[in-house]
Design a protein around this motif. Structure first.
Motif, short mmCIF file in Angstrom:
data_model
loop_
_atom_site.label_atom_id
_atom_site.label_comp_id
_atom_site.label_asym_id
_atom_site.label_seq_id
_atom_site.Cartn_x
_atom_site.Cartn_y
_atom_site.Cartn_z
N TYR A 394 -10.25 20.23 -1.26
CA TYR A 394 -9.88 21.59 -1.53
C TYR A 394 -8.36 22.01 -1.86
O TYR A 394 -7.68 21.68 -1.13
CB TYR A 394 -10.48 22.37 -0.60
N GLN A 395 -8.28 22.88 -2.61
CA GLN A 395 -6.97 23.71 -2.87
C GLN A 395 -6.96 25.02 -2.45
O GLN A 395 -8.04 25.59 -2.94
CB GLN A 395 -6.59 23.25 -4.39
N HIS A 396 -5.98 25.59 -2.28
CA HIS A 396 -6.07 26.88 -1.58
C HIS A 396 -4.86 27.93 -2.49
O HIS A 396 -3.58 27.46 -2.16
CB HIS A 396 -5.89 27.06 -0.27
N LEU A 397 -5.30 28.80 -3.16
CA LEU A 397 -3.98 29.47 -3.67
C LEU A 397 -4.35 31.05 -3.16
O LEU A 397 -5.37 31.56 -2.80
CB LEU A 397 -4.21 29.66 -5.31
N LYS A 398 -2.98 31.47 -2.94
CA LYS A 398 -3.02 32.93 -2.22
C LYS A 398 -1.93 33.60 -2.92
O LYS A 398 -0.79 33.27 -3.13
CB LYS A 398 -2.79 32.92 -0.72
N ARG A 399 -2.08 34.85 -3.25
CA ARG A 399 -1.21 35.77 -3.81
C ARG A 399 -1.75 37.36 -3.54
O ARG A 399 -2.46 37.74 -3.90
CB ARG A 399 -0.86 35.62 -5.41
N GLY A 400 -0.77 37.89 -2.67
CA GLY A 400 -1.09 39.31 -2.32
C GLY A 400 -2.68 39.36 -1.75
O GLY A 400 -2.99 38.72 -0.96
N HIS A 401 -3.53 40.14 -2.34
CA HIS A 401 -4.78 40.08 -1.87
C HIS A 401 -5.81 39.00 -2.47
O HIS A 401 -7.06 38.70 -1.85
CB HIS A 401 -5.43 41.57 -2.09
N ILE A 423 -15.16 26.95 -7.82
CA ILE A 423 -14.07 27.85 -7.41
C ILE A 423 -14.59 28.99 -6.56
O ILE A 423 -15.82 29.38 -6.89
CB ILE A 423 -13.19 28.31 -8.42
N ASP A 424 -14.12 29.25 -5.63
CA ASP A 424 -14.58 30.45 -4.86
C ASP A 424 -13.47 31.33 -4.75
O ASP A 424 -12.25 31.21 -4.28
CB ASP A 424 -14.97 29.97 -3.27
N LEU A 425 -13.90 32.60 -5.22
CA LEU A 425 -12.61 33.61 -5.37
C LEU A 425 -12.79 34.81 -4.51
O LEU A 425 -13.96 35.40 -4.46
CB LEU A 425 -12.91 33.92 -6.99
N TRP A 426 -11.95 35.13 -3.88
CA TRP A 426 -11.71 36.24 -3.09
C TRP A 426 -10.85 37.29 -3.42
O TRP A 426 -9.57 36.98 -3.89
CB TRP A 426 -11.32 35.80 -1.63
N CYS A 427 -10.99 38.69 -3.22
CA CYS A 427 -9.91 39.57 -2.96
C CYS A 427 -9.98 40.52 -1.94
O CYS A 427 -10.97 41.05 -1.60
CB CYS A 427 -10.16 40.61 -4.59
N GLY A 428 -9.06 40.07 -1.04
CA GLY A 428 -9.04 40.85 0.11
C GLY A 428 -10.39 40.29 0.97
O GLY A 428 -10.46 39.16 0.97
N SER A 429 -11.35 41.09 1.61
CA SER A 429 -12.57 40.49 1.99
C SER A 429 -13.72 40.48 1.29
O SER A 429 -14.85 40.21 1.64
CB SER A 429 -12.75 41.35 3.46
N ASP A 430 -13.39 40.89 -0.09
CA ASP A 430 -14.47 40.83 -1.14
C ASP A 430 -14.51 39.24 -1.72
O ASP A 430 -13.57 38.85 -2.35
CB ASP A 430 -14.16 41.77 -2.16
N ASN A 431 -15.90 38.54 -1.47
CA ASN A 431 -16.02 37.47 -2.04
C ASN A 431 -16.70 37.73 -3.63
O ASN A 431 -17.79 37.96 -3.48
CB ASN A 431 -16.58 36.52 -1.15
N ILE A 432 -15.93 37.25 -4.66
CA ILE A 432 -16.22 37.87 -5.75
C ILE A 432 -17.08 36.79 -6.61
O ILE A 432 -18.24 36.70 -6.78
CB ILE A 432 -15.29 38.17 -6.80
#
Length: 601
Positions: A394-401, A423-432
């Protein structure tokens, strides 16, 4: 046939031979001879009364929930041979465990019977007793154990069939003995029961090792913990045998961690929940080792588990404890001793931090109780989260939220679902963009096929073909290997080339949006991109899908044949499924599809 032969080779010749040898032993009745059915009586209560009349008001009690969600009334008698899923009863349970098939019992998913026989209910009754001091809880606990043995004499029936199920019972019994301060002076009944379980686990541990998954780590942990506890007893008649099992558990766990944990901490099963199960087994093993001041494991073992702890921490949302639903999820949870939801991974992260990093990860909360009840002997430091890269399967990318988790299987271990470039996409605690889970290992073929399929992942499906073909229920041929082309701080490109199809995915995280670019080639009829959306009121307008909080815009360099919202399914908890909205975009020529996700201001 060639694909099968290649697949068996990739599984490992040693592993294939170990499984074959195990099946031969089953067929010739070997296990019936060395571990016959034993209907011995147990002379006294398994757990005795403590000096606990006033109780401890600081203890937080827990409810028993099968698979993390299904309430179970543990104050009533339990039918140990009836499935809690469909209430079908096992009628041929009087046979030796080696003569029973998991998938030919006419009860559906065997886990419906196995679940309560994992003894997770021990903790509900134990914590109620510790909190209130009421003897009724301890009496009910002992009654359940006696009734379980009446229905499941040693080595008889389905509840003795799986070494891992037996191992989970060992760990739960040992942990309960610790909570009740009786682990250094066990009752004679509990000593007999633990010994019977170790006698069941040890002869088949080579089969568990051959699976290259959590079976090996769970059974190694049980052999070590069960033997360690029994060796603490004032009268220890079989010390030589216990030391043999203890060393077998140590050796096996060392071997499994060396082979199955990648340098970035990723576990071989590529599953967030199985990763937690493996890590909890390691944490309980280290807890008892430390408590009894036994010799330490190797530096390599501790290093692997430090990385495994950081891996789990990196995918866990610190405010909710939830993680992406990566890989398989069978509802397993070792030591459910906090009021937290099954999907809250913070108890396990906090506990592993304490044991393997000698630090505390989070501040106060209900999730603390696991680490408090099973604490180590060394002082802890307050810790800021350690930056940790996921860079194997797995690869993890993070930028801001924004956070993105991309599935990049290396084909080192057998895949469990068709999720290359999911791909599993999040913004803050929201799993989109969400993972869809597992649902069940043995259910109606419609669901058996759906959840591990390509169509249930956030990836591209070519010509309605699966990414890999199934050989059997849990085995695929033609394993896909994903290659990471380029990785920068906030951008990642990866691709795979299967026998007929090519897919390259680039993920870029900006300050205010996430952009996913899919380049698709080498297909005959169509390429279908799917995005599985978190439950919400999603609406389609032109080429934009939105709810109150997020906007998703799609475009293509070639004509879009179809863009629609369809019904899909997801399973956050084992044996529980819910409908969700899925975006489907179809093109019939090679092209580039761009998906832009932004937050509504």
């Amino acid at each position: 046939m060639l694909s099968k032969l290649v697949t068996y080779y990739r599984l490992g010749i040693t592993n294939v031979l170990a499984v074959a040898f195990y099946r031969v032993k089953v067929k010739i009745g070997y296990f019936e001879k060395i571990m016959p059915i034993d209907k011995q009586s147990y002379p006294d209560r398994f757990f005795t009364t403590m000096n606990n009349d006033n109780g401890n008001e600081n203890i937080r009690t827990v409810d028993t929930k099968a698979f993390g969600w299904m309430p179970v009334d543990v104050k009533q008698d339990i039918d140990w041979l009836t499935s809690i899923i469909n209430h079908h009863h096992i009628t041929n349970n009087r046979r030796h465990w080696s003569r029973i098939s998991d998938f030919a019992l006419a009860i559906g998913d065997i886990k419906g019977v196995w679940e309560l026989s994992r003894f997770t209910w021990l903790f509900s009754l134990t914590l109620q007793y510790l909190k209130t001091g009421k003897q009724a809880y301890l009496q009910r606990l002992n009654l359940h154990l006696n009734q379980w043995l009446e229905s499941n004499p040693v080595n008889q029936g389905v509840n003795w069939k799986c070494g891992q199920e037996a191992s989970i019972r060992v760990m739960h019994l040992a942990a309960t003995a610790h909570l009740l301060h009786q682990d250094k002076e066990l009752s004679s009944s509990l000593k007999l029961l633990l010994t019977a379980h170790l006698q069941r686990i040890a002869p088949t541990v080579s089969y568990a090792i051959a699976q290259d998954n959590n079976h090996g780590t769970s059974e190694a942990a049980a052999l070590y913990i069960g033997s360690a506890v029994l060796l603490q007893q004032p009268a220890c008649d079989n010390k030589a045998q216990l030391l043999t099992w203890l060393n077998l558990g140590r050796k096996t766990f060392e071997n499994r961690c060396k082979k199955l944990i990648e340098e970035d901490g990723c576990f071989s099963q590529h599953s967030s929940n199985y990763h937690r199960l493996m890590l909890d087994c390691a944490s309980l093993t280290e807890f008892f080792r430390d408590k009894y001041q036994l010799s330490a494991f190797s530096d390599a073992w501790y290093q692997a588990l430090k990385h495994a702890t950081l891996w789990l921490d990196s995918i866990t949302d610190p405010s909710t404890g939830q993680t992406p639903i990566l890989g398989l999820n069978d509802g397993a949870q070792l030591l459910p001793v906090t009021p937290c939801d099954y999907l809250d991974f913070r108890p396990s992260v906090q506990w592993a931090y304490q044991l393997f990093l000698k630090k505390t990860r989070y501040q106060q909360g209900d999730f603390q109780q696991l680490a408090q009840l099973f604490h180590n002997s060394e002082p802890l430091k307050v810790n800021e989260p350690t930056l940790h890269a996921l860079n194997s399967d797995y690869q993890h990318l993070k930028r801001g939220h924004w956070r993105a988790f991309l599935s990049t299987p290396t084909a080192k271990f057998r895949p469990t679902q068709c999720d290359a470039l999911h791909i599993d996409l999040w913004c803050g605690s929201d799993n989109i963009f969400i993972g869809t889970g597992t649902y069940s290992y043995n259910c109606h073929p419609k669901w058996q096929d759906y959840f591990p399929s390509t169509r249930a992942q956030n990836t591209v499906m070519f010509d309605e073909d699966e990414q890999m073909k199934k050989i059997s229920r849990f085995l695929y041929a033609d394993w896909i290997k994903v290659y990471v082309i380029e990785r920068q701080s906030h951008t990642l490109s990866a691709k795979y080339n299967s026998k007929a199809h090519q897919h390259c995915r680039q993920v870029s995280l900006k300050d205010k949006q996430a952009i996913i670019i899919d380049t698709v080639n080498s297909f005959t009829k169509q390429a279908c991109l799917r995005w599985h959306l978190s439950p919400s009121n999603w609406q389609l307008s032109g080429q934009t899908i939105s709810n109150k909080y997020y906007k998703i815009t799609l475009s293509s360099t070639v004509k879009i044949n179809k863009l629609s919202l369809v019904e899909g399914w997801y399973s956050r908890y084992y044996l529980k499924k819910e409908p969700i909205t899925v975006i489907e975009l179809i093109i019939d020529r090679p092209g580039i599809i761009t998906t832009t996700v932004s937050k509504v201001v």
